[in-house]
Scaffold this motif. Structure first.
Motif, PDB file in Angstrom:
ATOM      1  N   GLU A  35       0.826  -1.199   0.000  1.00 33.33           N
ATOM      2  CA  GLU A  35       0.000   0.000   0.000  1.00 33.33           C
ATOM      3  C   GLU A  35       0.868   1.260   0.000  1.00 33.33           C
ATOM      4  O   GLU A  35       0.584   2.224  -0.732  1.00 33.33           O
ATOM      5  CB  GLU A  35      -0.921   0.004   1.215  1.00 33.33           C
TER       6      GLU A  35
ATOM      7  N   GLY B 110       1.230   4.445  -2.875  1.00 29.33           N
ATOM      8  CA  GLY B 110       0.907   5.832  -2.581  1.00 29.33           C
ATOM      9  C   GLY B 110      -0.078   6.061  -1.457  1.00 29.33           C
ATOM     10  O   GLY B 110      -0.463   7.210  -1.193  1.00 29.33           O
ATOM     11  N   TRP B 111      -0.484   5.009  -0.758  1.00 29.51           N
ATOM     12  CA  TRP B 111      -1.400   5.181   0.360  1.00 29.51           C
ATOM     13  C   TRP B 111      -0.664   5.710   1.586  1.00 29.51           C
ATOM     14  O   TRP B 111       0.506   5.413   1.800  1.00 29.51           O
ATOM     15  CB  TRP B 111      -2.060   3.852   0.722  1.00 29.51           C
TER      16      TRP B 111
ATOM     17  N   LYS C 192      -5.152   8.000  -0.699  1.00 29.48           N
ATOM     18  CA  LYS C 192      -4.202   7.959  -1.803  1.00 29.48           C
ATOM     19  C   LYS C 192      -4.613   9.040  -2.793  1.00 29.48           C
ATOM     20  O   LYS C 192      -5.765   9.088  -3.228  1.00 29.48           O
ATOM     21  CB  LYS C 192      -4.210   6.594  -2.487  1.00 29.48           C
TER      22      LYS C 192
END
Length: 460
Positions: free
Chosen positions: A245, A249-250, A457
């Protein structure tokens, strides 16, 4: 004797040299779970469907009046990689593969009950094959509304190749080489492998068959296979992201320890009463049931434009709250700040559910604008955690999800959207919901509501 040895020695020496120089046969660690001849190592439980072996294939035959029947391995497994091929010939022949399955022999008046993680085989138009279902327990963990591109991977009437990785608390699935589902959950750490013949509702479907072959498992020296695509992860850890994740980009918007990144709406700091953080849970306390009349709403210090925002919420009985987005705070109105709202509500007990138009103030709806189309089977009871998700695409298409199921979509700024605004409570606000960016808000509506696993995100 010397002459005898002298003749024999070159032969022995040559053999020894060949033996030493021959490459050692590699053991790749796979174990066959099905010997291709009989059902040794397996047993049928929980129903009366029939299992047999024909031409090196396990054949499960549906029987009228039987509940779900499972052929389960006599051995249990913890971490493993499982591969097999599965075929169904009729769209009513729903099936699945139990991974770390559990069995209660005393349940259902001694007829037994299989429960736990199941990897779906869904030959219907719904197309949720290789999604993750929690059999006889929590229901769907990873419906393929979360990965619609994988809905066409399953082929009716053909053998389909499944790959299932269960390592630690992570479950990942592939179907015919396509990446399908990613679940992080720690409810079961070991269990059996199971092959399902589903119950049938129509007696005419009795005799329909499901086929399984080439079943093998690897339990040692296994490493997770990284997904290459950008898939949504159903992550049930508490306020913790997987490396995958993070790489996609989370990031967390609530760290589980304090209110960093949040302030009171129209304030410079976080409220000093009402809102609390305890054991990784963010909670607004019960007060008078009024809208933003006690501690008040809280908003992110950051603003967002296109994004994928996921969160979990738990309602107390009769509670009302909401998650708002594109909140600009420019209106400086009294009461709750203005923004598009993902409604959070006890539909059965709070009167707001019956107000508005055609149910557009119910749970997961776009408040006062668009009703969420949801089924009761995908709802968690009051007092349990539900999963919300809001996706705002760069082209202004917006989607609301509830427990992995898309319940509505719309386009910000479209003619249809503006027409809905004109007949709503928001018509007094110019260009309502069309700001290029804004804060995300958690609402204080005077009822106890809790939040966790808040992550976002940004989308380009």
């Amino acid at each position: 004797m010397k002459k005898h040895y002298s003749k024999l020695f070159p032969t022995l020496a040559s053999a020894l040299i060949l033996a030493c120089s021959a490459p050692e046969k590699q053991n790749d660690g796979w174990q066959e779970l099905f010997n291709g001849e009989d059902l040794t190592g397996w047993k049928a439980v929980a129903g009366t469907a029939e299992f047999s072996v024909e031409d090196g294939v396990i054949v499960g035959t549906a029987v009228a009046g039987s509940p779900n029947t499972f052929l389960i391995s006599e051995e249990s497994y913890g971490d493993f990689v499982l591969e097999l091929e599965l075929k169904v010939e009729h769209e009513t022949s729903n099936s699945g593969i139990m991974a770390r399955g559990q069995f209660d022999p005393e349940a259902r008046d001694g007829n037994g009950l299989v429960y736990g993680y199941q990897i779906e085989a869904d030959p219907t138009d719904r197309g949720w094959s290789a999604g993750v279902y929690d059999e006889a327990r929590r229901g769907w963990l990873y419906p393929l509304e979360l990965n619609p591109e994988a809905k066409t991977a399953f082929k009716l009437g053909e053998f389909n190749q499944y790959r299932i990785e269960v390592i630690g608390d992570e479950i990942k699935t592939w179907l015919n080489g396509q990446e399908v589902a990613y679940v992080v959950d720690d409810m079961d750490n070991s269990g059996f492998i199971g092959l399902q013949v589903h119950s049938i509702s129509n007696p005419e479907d009795s005799g329909n068959k499901t086929y399984f072959r080439n079943i093998r498992i690897k339990t040692e020296n296994i490493e997770p296979t990284p997904f290459q695509k950008d898939l949504f992860v159903v992550n049930n850890r508490l306020n913790e992201l997987t490396d995958y994740e993070k790489n996609q980009g989370w990031r967390l918007l609530f760290n589980g320890e304090n209110a960093e990144g949040w302030v009171g709406a129209y304030k410079d700091s976080f409220p000093d009463f009402g809102w609390s953080v305890n054991e990784g849970i963010l909670t607004i306390a019960e007060s008078d049931g009024g809208e933003s009349t006690n501690a008040g709403d809280i908003v992110t210090t950051e603003e967002f434009s296109a994004f994928d925002f996921a969160f979990e919420f738990k309602l107390s009985e009769g509670a009302n709250s909401g998650v708002k987005y594109f909140v600009t705070l420019e209106e400086e109105n009294t009461g709750s700040a203005i923004g598009l709202e993902y409604q959070i509500l006890d539909d059965e007990r709070h009167p707001d559910a019956k107000m508005g138009r055609e149910g557009n103030r119910t749970l997961a709806s776009l408040y006062d604008l668009i009703k969420a189309e949801k089924q009761d089977r995908f709802l968690k009871p009051i007092g349990e955690w539900n999963k919300g998700r809001i996706v705002v695409h760069p082209d202004n298409k917006v989607e609301h999800y509830l427990n992995g199921i898309q319940v509505l979509e719309y386009v910000r700024g479209s003619e249809e959207f503006r027409d809905l605004v004109e007949i709503s409570k928001y018509k007094v606000w110019e260009n309502f919901g069309e700001a290029p960016q804004g804060h995300i808000l958690l609402q204080d509506h005077g009822n106890e509501v809790s939040f966790k696993n808040i992550k976002i995100k940004t989308l380009n």
